[in-house]
Design an enzyme around this catalytic site. Structure first.
Site, mmCIF file in Angstrom:
data_model
loop_
_atom_site.group_PDB
_atom_site.id
_atom_site.type_symbol
_atom_site.label_atom_id
_atom_site.label_comp_id
_atom_site.label_asym_id
_atom_site.label_seq_id
_atom_site.Cartn_x
_atom_site.Cartn_y
_atom_site.Cartn_z
ATOM 1 N N HIS A 100 0.846 -1.210 0.000
ATOM 2 C CA HIS A 100 0.000 0.000 0.000
ATOM 3 C C HIS A 100 0.875 1.252 0.000
ATOM 4 O O HIS A 100 2.010 1.247 0.503
ATOM 5 C CB HIS A 100 -0.984 -0.012 1.162
ATOM 6 N N ASP A 102 -0.843 4.303 0.751
ATOM 7 C CA ASP A 102 -1.479 5.268 1.663
ATOM 8 C C ASP A 102 -0.762 5.199 3.014
ATOM 9 O O ASP A 102 -0.279 4.128 3.406
ATOM 10 C CB ASP A 102 -2.978 4.982 1.829
ATOM 11 N N ASP A 133 6.282 1.921 6.682
ATOM 12 C CA ASP A 133 4.913 1.400 6.529
ATOM 13 C C ASP A 133 4.207 2.151 5.404
ATOM 14 O O ASP A 133 3.450 3.073 5.676
ATOM 15 C CB ASP A 133 4.164 1.558 7.870
ATOM 16 N N GLU A 167 -5.286 0.852 2.534
ATOM 17 C CA GLU A 167 -4.996 -0.262 3.447
ATOM 18 C C GLU A 167 -5.208 0.182 4.885
ATOM 19 O O GLU A 167 -5.763 -0.561 5.698
ATOM 20 C CB GLU A 167 -3.553 -0.753 3.253
ATOM 21 N N GLU A 168 -4.788 1.402 5.189
ATOM 22 C CA GLU A 168 -4.919 1.891 6.572
ATOM 23 C C GLU A 168 -6.378 2.162 6.931
ATOM 24 O O GLU A 168 -6.694 2.356 8.106
ATOM 25 C CB GLU A 168 -4.101 3.179 6.745
ATOM 26 N N GLU A 191 4.721 -5.715 4.421
ATOM 27 C CA GLU A 191 4.449 -4.822 5.560
ATOM 28 C C GLU A 191 5.662 -4.882 6.489
ATOM 29 O O GLU A 191 6.471 -5.811 6.386
ATOM 30 C CB GLU A 191 3.189 -5.272 6.305
ATOM 31 N N HIS A 391 3.460 4.280 12.239
ATOM 32 C CA HIS A 391 2.414 5.122 12.824
ATOM 33 C C HIS A 391 2.917 6.109 13.863
ATOM 34 O O HIS A 391 2.131 6.867 14.418
ATOM 35 C CB HIS A 391 1.273 4.289 13.436
#
Lengths: 420, 420
Positions: A100, A102, A133, A167-168, A191, A391
């Protein structure tokens, strides 16, 4: 020189180009709704690699009809997926390489030493939201593909590279690749796993529990029933369910994991006046779903268990506790630990790293669940990013790990899809 | 005819005038900040009765220096107290007759059958915000005073009528009468007691408790420490304190009361994300204070008790639970059950009602605490209003009870202050 040695050589000789490209990707912010810029960079790159490229805005109309669709939005203008296909010559096993683009919001800018989209490289690490990520992981996939192209290795099976959004936010990107028709015989999602191999990934679903009491003045609370006191009974009851569900799990992949499928109460809010007995409390949380379980059976189990509260406390007979389901779901993903694809990945890991990998069940969900359950594409999650930095401010990735992952993945693709 | 019979006769013959005046008072809205209108009506009435009248806006400057001051405001323009004094001839015991004119907000108008300030009389009841809490009680006081005046009864002790503001907001009105210099040998406050006699009134104070945990991802909650789970332990610990404090209370006045000085947890808020382990929980509540206790010793007892949590759970050693104090305090009030003033009130109750009164401890605070502890004026709470209707829509008072209370109070004033 073996094919694997050649792939490793090529990757080693092309590190700087990919550091530069990763930096461009990281410096291109791509929070939800803002993915077009980065996807254009990816699509151009895939074109240059000679892949057959498809780019399309996610189709909200078809997505919202799917039971596994979840997002906080229903239209996706300027939020495209990008897929690049390296067609095989035929008769081989296909592979999906899914990552991903995003990223989660950057949070408080003051907490970033170098700004959230700096792409700065310091001591072999690149900093920035999305570095770990998971744009670094996506880079590993692209290196693997280009290495194969550059060495003129022709494969029997298709290599399908997917650069997805959402994805998030619940997986709508990967889901729309499935609705677009893409599936394969196996998949890797890089990931940030700290280079561990996750043959299983936990799913999850959010729930809300509403507990009712009866108000009274705080000077005579015995005339009321405290919803907070009752909520604590519910809290304990939920812990018992967690124990029951986890006692069932015997797969050695979970040996190092204290609680394979936890039930987390994330928030509890009730009452609004110090001088009143609280008459309603709301709990919100997340229930883990094990690979092999369906969302529906887990929801049913929890709802049935909550109903048994009336056997513990007569208050709950007249005032049943309510369970609601909301928010994103994460579908659990899995591939058998002894699946040939996993065996190949493990062997290549040993070759490149000089030591055995850690195989463990992942405590968090990924789009691998959708690929596993909806596209029937067994998926393994394995990537170079640093799990604990995802994150957070000052997210970073070790560049060396990206190249190691690229080598491992390149060798695995060649083995899986088979040289022609 | 005895004095008491004459007083009763006079009161009976003047009911309509007082129904009319009560209606005017009820129809004059007097929420916080809007009391001037109703106080003007009261001041005029007292003038007509020939009392020495004083009216002054509360003095925020002197109030805020007083440790017992609490309000959500510091200035009180156009929010006056009114005091009317019937001077005695000397050598007698004085009495304060205290009643508040401020009312709580009327809430949702749609829930009132006749509008919140209707003053409508139906089947012997008057409806409207303030009718029961406590303008009806104030009317009983005024009837008693006028009856004494009308019958030319001269008393040795002073009769001090106080119409105060801010009772619902923390007692600044009554406190400012004390700072203005008013005190007496006894007091009555006709709050809505359903005609019960409260020689003791519970005090209270609001507290806030903050419990700390450690966050983690909801897929690996065992890496964190749930502040909700820890708050549960705190909740149980506070219940033990409640038990300890209440086991001490042996006064038969509490025989019919399950928990004389409760500790109520009114709200609990913690965590903000279903997929995270909650790392902080805030509890707010109210602790009851028994007559004879000071605020300070109760606060100390609670803080000391909370500290002992570290003996129960090592987590609390490194992460002590915090206690804060905020909001209004209610000072507990008391007068000995065998105090001659109470005996007089009880006798007069029996005379007028033909049955014994219920003597019980009040579960809620009033300005009686300030009169008891700060003005050293023993105070009894007794009034005609309907307790359960106070603060609700369709608040109402039974008019007959007002007249009965007026008779009981008139006789008690005459006995206490002594005819000259």
């Amino acid at each position: 020189m073996s094919i694997k040695d050649k792939l490793n050589d090529w990757i080693q000789n092309n590190e700087q180009r990919y550091i530069d490209f990763l930096q461009k990707l990281v410096q291109q912010p791509s929070t939800q709704g803002n993915e077009k810029g980065v996807q254009q960079l990816v699509a151009n790159f895939l074109h240059e690699l000679g892949l057959k490229v498809e780019m399309w805005d996610l189709d909200g109309d078809r997505l919202k009809k799917h039971p596994y669709f979840y997002s906080n939005r229903e239209t996706f203008e300027s939020s495209p997926n990008v897929v690049g296909v390296l067609k095989g010559t035929g008769g081989g096993k296909s592979i999906i390489l899914n990552g991903h683009v995003d990223v989660v919001p950057e949070g408080d800018h003051k907490q970033w030493d170098h700004g959230p989209y700096s792409g700065k490289v310091i001591d072999g690490k690149m900093f920035g939201r999305g570095a770990t990520d998971m744009k670094g992981g996506n880079i590993a996939l692209l290196m693997a593909i280009e290495a194969i192209q550059a060495l003129h290795i022709r494969l029997k099976g298709d290599v399908i590279f997917q650069s997805v959004v959402e994805e998030e936010s619940g997986g709508a990107g990967t889901l729309d690749t499935i609705l677009q028709g893409y599936k394969a015989d196996a998949a890797i999602i890089p990931e940030p796993t700290n280079m561990k191999i996750f043959p299983k990934q936990q799913g999850s679903k959010w729930f809300r529990i509403i507990v009712t009491g009866r108000t009274a003045h705080g000077g005579t609370p015995y005339l009321g029933v405290s919803a907070i006191d009752k909520a604590f009974i519910v809290n304990e009851h939920v812990k018992e369910l967690e124990k029951t569900r986890n006692d069932r799990i015997t797969d050695p992949l979970y040996d190092t994991i204290p609680v394979p499928v936890p039930i987390n109460i994330g928030s509890m809010n009730g009452g609004d006046w110090p001088s009143s007995v609280p008459d309603v409390v709301q709990l919100e949380g997340r229930i883990g779903i094990a690979p092999g379980e369906t969302m529906e059976e887990v929801q049913q189990e929890m709802e049935d268990w909550i109903k048994t509260l009336s056997e513990i406390d007569p208050w709950f007979q007249e005032h049943p506790v309510k369970v609601e389901w909301f928010g994103a779901r994460w579908v659990p993903g899995e591939i058998e630990t002894d699946h040939p694809f996993v065996a190949s990945l493990v062997n290549n890991f040993v070759s490149v790293m000089g030591e055995k990998p850690t195989l463990v069940a992942s405590p968090w969900g990924t789009d691998g669940g959708l690929l596993s359950q909806v596209a029937e594409t067994p998926t393994v999650v394995f990537g170079p990013g640093i799990t604990d930095l995802a994150h957070f401010p000052n997210e970073a990735i070790e560049l060396e790990k990206i190249f190691e992952a690229a080598k491992i993945i390149a060798a695995t693709i060649v083995e899986w899809c088979e040289e022609d």
